[in-house]
Design a protein around this motif. Structure first.
Motif, PDB file in Angstrom:
ATOM      1  N   GLN A  13       0.842  -1.203   0.000  1.00  0.00           N
ATOM      2  CA  GLN A  13       0.000   0.000   0.000  1.00  0.00           C
ATOM      3  C   GLN A  13       0.881   1.260   0.000  1.00  0.00           C
ATOM      4  O   GLN A  13       0.680   2.196  -0.761  1.00  0.00           O
ATOM      5  CB  GLN A  13      -0.848  -0.037   1.271  1.00  0.00           C
ATOM      6  CG  GLN A  13      -1.612   1.210   1.575  1.00  0.00           C
ATOM      7  CD  GLN A  13      -3.009   1.152   0.998  1.00  0.00           C
ATOM      8  OE1 GLN A  13      -3.540   0.075   0.749  1.00  0.00           O
ATOM      9  NE2 GLN A  13      -3.606   2.291   0.777  1.00  0.00           N
TER      10      GLN A  13
ATOM     11  N   GLU B   4       1.176   4.161  -2.840  1.00  0.00           N
ATOM     12  CA  GLU B   4       0.901   5.573  -2.520  1.00  0.00           C
ATOM     13  C   GLU B   4       2.061   6.466  -2.966  1.00  0.00           C
ATOM     14  O   GLU B   4       1.849   7.586  -3.414  1.00  0.00           O
ATOM     15  CB  GLU B   4       0.713   5.746  -1.005  1.00  0.00           C
ATOM     16  CG  GLU B   4      -0.619   5.235  -0.488  1.00  0.00           C
ATOM     17  CD  GLU B   4      -0.644   5.116   1.039  1.00  0.00           C
ATOM     18  OE1 GLU B   4      -1.658   4.672   1.557  1.00  0.00           O
ATOM     19  OE2 GLU B   4       0.354   5.454   1.701  1.00  0.00           O
TER      20      GLU B   4
ATOM     21  N   LEU C 153      -6.640   3.568   1.538  1.00  0.00           N
ATOM     22  CA  LEU C 153      -7.269   4.518   0.618  1.00  0.00           C
ATOM     23  C   LEU C 153      -6.301   4.908  -0.492  1.00  0.00           C
ATOM     24  O   LEU C 153      -5.509   5.828  -0.341  1.00  0.00           O
ATOM     25  CB  LEU C 153      -7.694   5.775   1.387  1.00  0.00           C
ATOM     26  CG  LEU C 153      -8.783   5.560   2.446  1.00  0.00           C
ATOM     27  CD1 LEU C 153      -8.955   6.819   3.268  1.00  0.00           C
ATOM     28  CD2 LEU C 153     -10.099   5.167   1.790  1.00  0.00           C
ATOM     29  N   LEU C 154      -6.398   4.200  -1.607  1.00  0.00           N
ATOM     30  CA  LEU C 154      -5.559   4.562  -2.749  1.00  0.00           C
ATOM     31  C   LEU C 154      -6.362   5.466  -3.659  1.00  0.00           C
ATOM     32  O   LEU C 154      -7.578   5.347  -3.746  1.00  0.00           O
ATOM     33  CB  LEU C 154      -5.144   3.307  -3.514  1.00  0.00           C
ATOM     34  CG  LEU C 154      -4.144   2.381  -2.813  1.00  0.00           C
ATOM     35  CD1 LEU C 154      -4.034   1.062  -3.548  1.00  0.00           C
ATOM     36  CD2 LEU C 154      -2.787   3.057  -2.718  1.00  0.00           C
ATOM     37  N   LYS C 155      -5.683   6.346  -4.368  1.00  0.00           N
ATOM     38  CA  LYS C 155      -6.423   7.210  -5.292  1.00  0.00           C
ATOM     39  C   LYS C 155      -6.662   6.467  -6.619  1.00  0.00           C
ATOM     40  O   LYS C 155      -5.940   5.506  -6.936  1.00  0.00           O
ATOM     41  CB  LYS C 155      -5.686   8.519  -5.520  1.00  0.00           C
ATOM     42  CG  LYS C 155      -4.353   8.385  -6.216  1.00  0.00           C
ATOM     43  CD  LYS C 155      -3.773   9.767  -6.434  1.00  0.00           C
ATOM     44  CE  LYS C 155      -2.350   9.823  -6.917  1.00  0.00           C
ATOM     45  NZ  LYS C 155      -1.775   8.828  -7.716  1.00  0.00           N
ATOM     46  N   GLU C 156      -7.699   6.921  -7.353  1.00  0.00           N
ATOM     47  CA  GLU C 156      -8.010   6.268  -8.636  1.00  0.00           C
ATOM     48  C   GLU C 156      -6.822   6.420  -9.582  1.00  0.00           C
ATOM     49  O   GLU C 156      -6.260   7.499  -9.711  1.00  0.00           O
ATOM     50  CB  GLU C 156      -9.253   6.922  -9.252  1.00  0.00           C
ATOM     51  CG  GLU C 156      -9.649   6.250 -10.556  1.00  0.00           C
ATOM     52  CD  GLU C 156     -10.964   6.796 -11.099  1.00  0.00           C
ATOM     53  OE1 GLU C 156     -11.818   7.251 -10.310  1.00  0.00           O
ATOM     54  OE2 GLU C 156     -11.119   6.762 -12.336  1.00  0.00           O
ATOM     55  N   GLU C 157      -6.487   5.338 -10.232  1.00  0.00           N
ATOM     56  CA  GLU C 157      -5.304   5.350 -11.089  1.00  0.00           C
ATOM     57  C   GLU C 157      -5.440   4.223 -12.109  1.00  0.00           C
ATOM     58  O   GLU C 157      -5.687   3.085 -11.712  1.00  0.00           O
ATOM     59  CB  GLU C 157      -4.088   5.069 -10.201  1.00  0.00           C
ATOM     60  CG  GLU C 157      -2.766   5.497 -10.744  1.00  0.00           C
ATOM     61  CD  GLU C 157      -1.678   5.266  -9.689  1.00  0.00           C
ATOM     62  OE1 GLU C 157      -1.205   6.237  -9.123  1.00  0.00           O
ATOM     63  OE2 GLU C 157      -1.343   4.090  -9.431  1.00  0.00           O
TER      64      GLU C 157
END
Ligand code: NAP
Length: 195
Positions: A134, A138, A164-168
């Motif tokens: 994770q 990040e 909580l990963l950002k959209e990618e």
């Protein structure tokens, strides 16, 4: 361009994990029998010989793992042979838990990859666990995700990428279906990746 930037461009960090169909990478009791493959055979799938698997593993220059994955790997019987391995931990370890091919690392992860590892190794495999992977994601330190899906629902356990990963968007590079029902998906962060 500095020396470390030049090396950083050539390194390839591959995140490798085995996940259940419902997105777990470990059971609560840490048992691993769900990763075995008894049962049905997928006829259209491929299988690889022990020699092929060994030749592939030889292409890996070093492993990076979190301390909990390290402890579990020691319990199971160290699977990474004499390939160098870096264990990320802020703890002090008793000598009995150390191996000659292992280094412990506690600092900044970008420095680990681009300054400490990239000058020495090209094919760097990040092999877990969820917490360390994770963090690598990040920080944008992963070049490839090699995700093996096991043909099993676990219902509960440790989530793959639980935070909580950002959209990618990632780029699919390869799919291999195995006779044992496992599927390996290979994605790269960049469509022009040279990994
Ligand atoms: N299915 C699979 O493919 C797969 C692969 C690998 C692991 N697993 C399983 O996953 C579980 C372990 O995963 P996990 O997420 O609990 O733990 P983990 O990521 O293996 O290890 C977490 C530990 O790594 C260290 N760490 C993580 N980020 C750090 C950072 N930025 N700086 C310094 N240290 C850092 C800390 O160690 P200290 O507390 O020592 O400071 C932290 O407690 C095990 O059950 C293992 O069997 C499954």
């Amino acid at each position: 361009m500095s020396l470390s930037e030049g090396h950083a461009k050539r390194r390839c960090v591959t995140l490798h994990m085995v996940s259940s169909l419902d997105g777990f990478i470990a059971k609560k009791d840490n048992s691993v029998s769900w990763m075995d493959s008894p049962g049905s055979v997928y006829e259209a799938g491929v299988s690889i010989s022990e020699e092929e698997a060994a030749a592939f593993v030889k292409t890996i220059d070093c492993y990076v793992l979190g301390s909990r994955t390290y402890e579990h790997a020691l319990e199971l019987g160290w699977p990474y042979g004499d390939t160098p391995a870096i264990v990320v931990t802020r703890r002090e370890w008793p000598p009995a838990r150390m191996r000659k091919t292992i280094e412990f690392y506690a600092g900044d992860l970008k420095t680990l990859v681009d300054v400490k590892l990239a000058p020495r190794y090209r094919n760097i495999w990040l092999v877990g666990g969820a917490m360390l992977c994770q963090r690598f994601l990040e920080l944008g330190l992963v070049d490839e995700i090699r995700l093996t899906i096991a043909p099993v629902l676990l219902g509960e356990g440790l989530r793959l990428f639980g935070g909580l990963l950002k959209e990618e968007r990632w780029n699919l590079k390869n799919v291999v279906a195995y006779k044992n029902g496992f599927v390996e998906l290979l994605y790269s962060a960049s469509s022009t990746s040279t990994c």
